[in-house]
Write a protein that holds these residues in place. Structure first.
Motif, short mmCIF file in Angstrom:
data_model
loop_
_atom_site.label_atom_id
_atom_site.label_comp_id
_atom_site.label_asym_id
_atom_site.label_seq_id
_atom_site.Cartn_x
_atom_site.Cartn_y
_atom_site.Cartn_z
N MET A 14 50.73 47.52 50.50
CA MET A 14 50.10 46.26 50.49
C MET A 14 49.39 46.14 49.18
O MET A 14 49.41 46.77 48.11
CB MET A 14 48.84 46.71 51.29
N PHE A 41 46.97 43.09 46.97
CA PHE A 41 45.87 42.27 47.22
C PHE A 41 45.82 41.33 46.11
O PHE A 41 46.38 41.51 44.91
CB PHE A 41 44.78 43.28 46.85
N ASN A 88 43.74 45.23 42.06
CA ASN A 88 43.07 46.48 42.33
C ASN A 88 43.79 47.68 42.02
O ASN A 88 44.02 48.86 42.57
CB ASN A 88 43.20 46.74 44.01
N LEU A 89 44.39 47.79 40.57
CA LEU A 89 45.09 48.81 39.96
C LEU A 89 43.80 49.83 39.70
O LEU A 89 42.65 49.29 39.46
CB LEU A 89 45.78 48.47 38.70
N PHE A 90 44.18 51.07 39.42
CA PHE A 90 43.30 51.83 39.24
C PHE A 90 42.75 52.00 37.65
O PHE A 90 43.80 52.44 36.97
CB PHE A 90 43.53 53.46 39.57
N PRO A 91 41.86 51.61 37.15
CA PRO A 91 41.58 51.40 35.74
C PRO A 91 41.77 52.59 34.88
O PRO A 91 41.89 52.31 33.82
CB PRO A 91 40.03 50.64 35.86
N ARG A 101 53.92 49.47 42.47
CA ARG A 101 53.11 50.72 42.97
C ARG A 101 53.28 50.66 44.49
O ARG A 101 53.34 51.78 45.01
CB ARG A 101 51.56 50.64 42.68
#
Ligand SMILES: Nc1ncnc2c1ncn2[C@@H]1O[C@H](COP(=O)(O)OP(=O)(O)O)[C@@H](O)[C@H]1O
Ligand SMILES: [Mg+2]
Lengths: 290, 247
Positions: free
Chosen positions: B83, B85, B89-92, B151
């Protein structure tokens, strides 16, 4: 006949006239600021020294608070006491951080199975944030040994436990605020990748939460450093208690000054670390706020 | 072969009906575009398909398995679905590489080295090999969205759900993300994508579904649905989009 090359090689940047004028102006400003700061510090310092040393009671105060001989005599005992403070701080800070984290995590658990765990964790934070440390300390160090149970830990351990329990309640709330500050879209992204709830907490939510609340956590540890000495109310001799004993022997208050100076010296590295972490957090926030 | 079949999907938020008996079928290697006004439930539908939202009614079948059955572990289902978005919404707190390898390592139990090698290969394909060790906040929006797609791809999903993946991007960055989606289609990836890019939907989709009032009002090949819609509501919607373009 020579043809001009179509592209000149890039020449090194030469600052424009305006830029050079601005730079010179800023340099002059910096020099002026430093001079003004130095002058005002000197004036204020002189005034303070004159006012304090010129006070009528100065000689008496200096004798009873700043006697070098008394300070030298008291130093070994105060240092021994301080070593206890340091050990207590390290153990209790680690314990309270761990407890706080566990309680915060317990409060995020979902599902009916975990209702008692959630309720217990919530009850704990409510109780111990409201209860004064001294009362917890007396309950644990005076009340619990009264039970005369087998294998009772020492008063020092019980006192440390009182600190861990009290500070754990505060730290749990700090951790919880951090966990809740992580945007739900981060959880959705993690779950959409197939991570379980626990994996999401462990690899996505907690690292971000802890980074965000590291400054307030460390600040609480700095505050804790001042409270670990309260354990001496139950017997063990910390730096302040050692200073008190020395004062009682000499009728001179210099040992307190010695203890105070040592406390500040001990706190400086911790405070410096806190400031550095806060600054780094602020920078990261600034960058991602682009 | 049918990969995804939903029947009678219903989803409400506090009494507000968002999906109202929606049916949708997606065959393998096909691209379905969801179009519809803002608030028509495109995002909600995609989140339901990924089991991120509990359903109020209806069934979802993936590869013939009823994944809306409460006995099915949703984590196992999500591993098969990628999915992406609107807001990336990457993990910072993780580097680009760690963002991509997190699920392969933690969910699929791959070795770190193997996952990293695969991630670098994927990054290379989307022209971001040099960014592997950067943190997401150093990347442009278009680069971040391409990393988010990579990802999702690193899980080797059977199905990709894309939710308005270009809506947050500056116009000159939209192209690089659309190119990547075109490539995915060429490789035969099955996709359901919500989009406002009608030209892109027309080009890349095998089927366009127009959502309104909680279900698919009209669906079919893009030329027909976008070029000659039969439903008045579809006409009205497309009309408004064209009007907005002119402004
Ligand atoms: N988490 C939520 N809580 C309450 N209402 C929601 C939530 N998510 C979406 N909605 C509502 O559902 C409707 C559909 O939203 P959405 O699926 O985001 O539409 P779209 O993606 O087509 O713009 C909207 O009216 C929105 O307000
Ligand atoms: Mg949406």
């Amino acid at each position: 006949m020579t043809l001009a090359p179509p592209h000149l090689p890039p020449s090194p940047h030469v600052p424009s006239e305006a830029q050079r004028r601005r730079a010179a102006y800023r340099r002059r400003q910096t020099v002026t600021s430093v001079l003004v700061a130095a002058a005002s510090t000197a004036v204020l310092g002189t005034l303070l020294v004159v006012a304090v040393t010129g006070a009528p009671g100065w000689d008496r105060v200096r004798a009873s608070f700043g006697d070098p001989a008394v300070a030298r005599d008291a130093l070994p005992e105060v240092l021994t006491g301080l070593w206890l403070n340091v050990r207590l701080l390290v153990c209790c800070a680690a314990g309270a951080l761990l407890l706080g984290l566990l309680i915060a995590l317990a409060r995020t658990l979902r599902g009916p199975v975990f209702f008692p765990v959630r309720a217990l964790a919530a009850g704990y934070t409510y109780t111990f944030r409201g209860l004064p440390l001294i009362i917890v300390l007396y309950l644990l160090t005076l009340g619990v040994p009264g039970l005369r149970l087998q294998g009772m830990p020492s008063v020092l351990v019980l006192g440390g436990l009182a600190l861990v329990l009290t500070y754990g309640g505060y730290l749990a709330e700090v951790f919880r605020a951090g966990i809740e500050s992580v945007h739900p879209s981060q959880l959705a992204a993690a779950r959409s990748l197939g991570l379980t709830y626990r994996q999401t907490m462990r690899h996505v939510v907690l690292p971000q939460a802890v980074r965000r609340v590291a400054p307030p956590l460390l600040n609480d540890v700095v505050a804790m450093q001042k409270d670990v000495g309260l354990v001496s109310l139950a017997g063990p001799i910390d730096a302040v208690r050692a200073a008190q004993i020395a004062t009682a022997e000499t009728f001179n208050y210099t040992p307190y000054i010695v203890a105070g100076v040592l406390f500040v010296l001990l706190a400086i590295p911790l405070i410096a670390v806190t400031d550095a972490v806060t600054l780094r957090a602020a920078r990261r926030q600034g960058r991602s706020a682009r | 072969m049918t990969l995804l079949r939903c029947r009678g999907l219903r989803k409400t938020y506090a009494g507000h009906v968002v999906l109202d008996g929606l049916d949708l079928t997606v065959d393998e290697h096909r691209v379905v575009a969801l179009i519809g006004a803002s608030g028509s439930g495109k995002s909600t539908l995609l989140r339901c398909l990924n089991l991120l939202e509990p359903l109020d009614d209806g069934t979802i079948e993936l590869d013939g398995q009823d994944v809306s059955d409460p006995r099915v572990d949703p984590d196992r289902v999500r591993r098969r679905i990628g999915m992406v978005f609107q807001s990336y919404n990457l993990f910072p707190h993780l580097s680009v590489l760690d963002n991509i390898t997190l699920a392969p390592v933690r969910v699929h139990g791959r070795s770190r080295a193997e996952a990293a090698a695969q991630a670098r290969e994927l990054l290379d394909r989307v022209g971001l090999a040099a960014k592997a060790d950067d943190y997401p906040d150093r990347l442009s929006g278009g680069q971040q969205q391409r990393v988010a797609i990579v990802r999702a791809l690193a899980n080797s999903p059977r199905l990709m759900l894309l939710d308005e993946v270009t809506s947050a991007l500056d116009p000159e960055l939209v192209g690089e993300v659309l190119t990547l989606i075109r490539d995915l289609k060429a490789e035969g990836m099955t996709m359901v994508l919500a989009t406002h890019e009608m030209a892109f939907a027309r080009e890349v989709a095998d089927e366009v579904c127009f959502l309104d009032g909680g279900w698919v009002v009209e669906s079919g090949p893009p030329e027909r649905v976008l070029g000659d819609p039969t439903e008045p509501r579809t006409r009205q919607f497309l009309h408004r989009i064209i009007e907005a373009r002119r402004l």
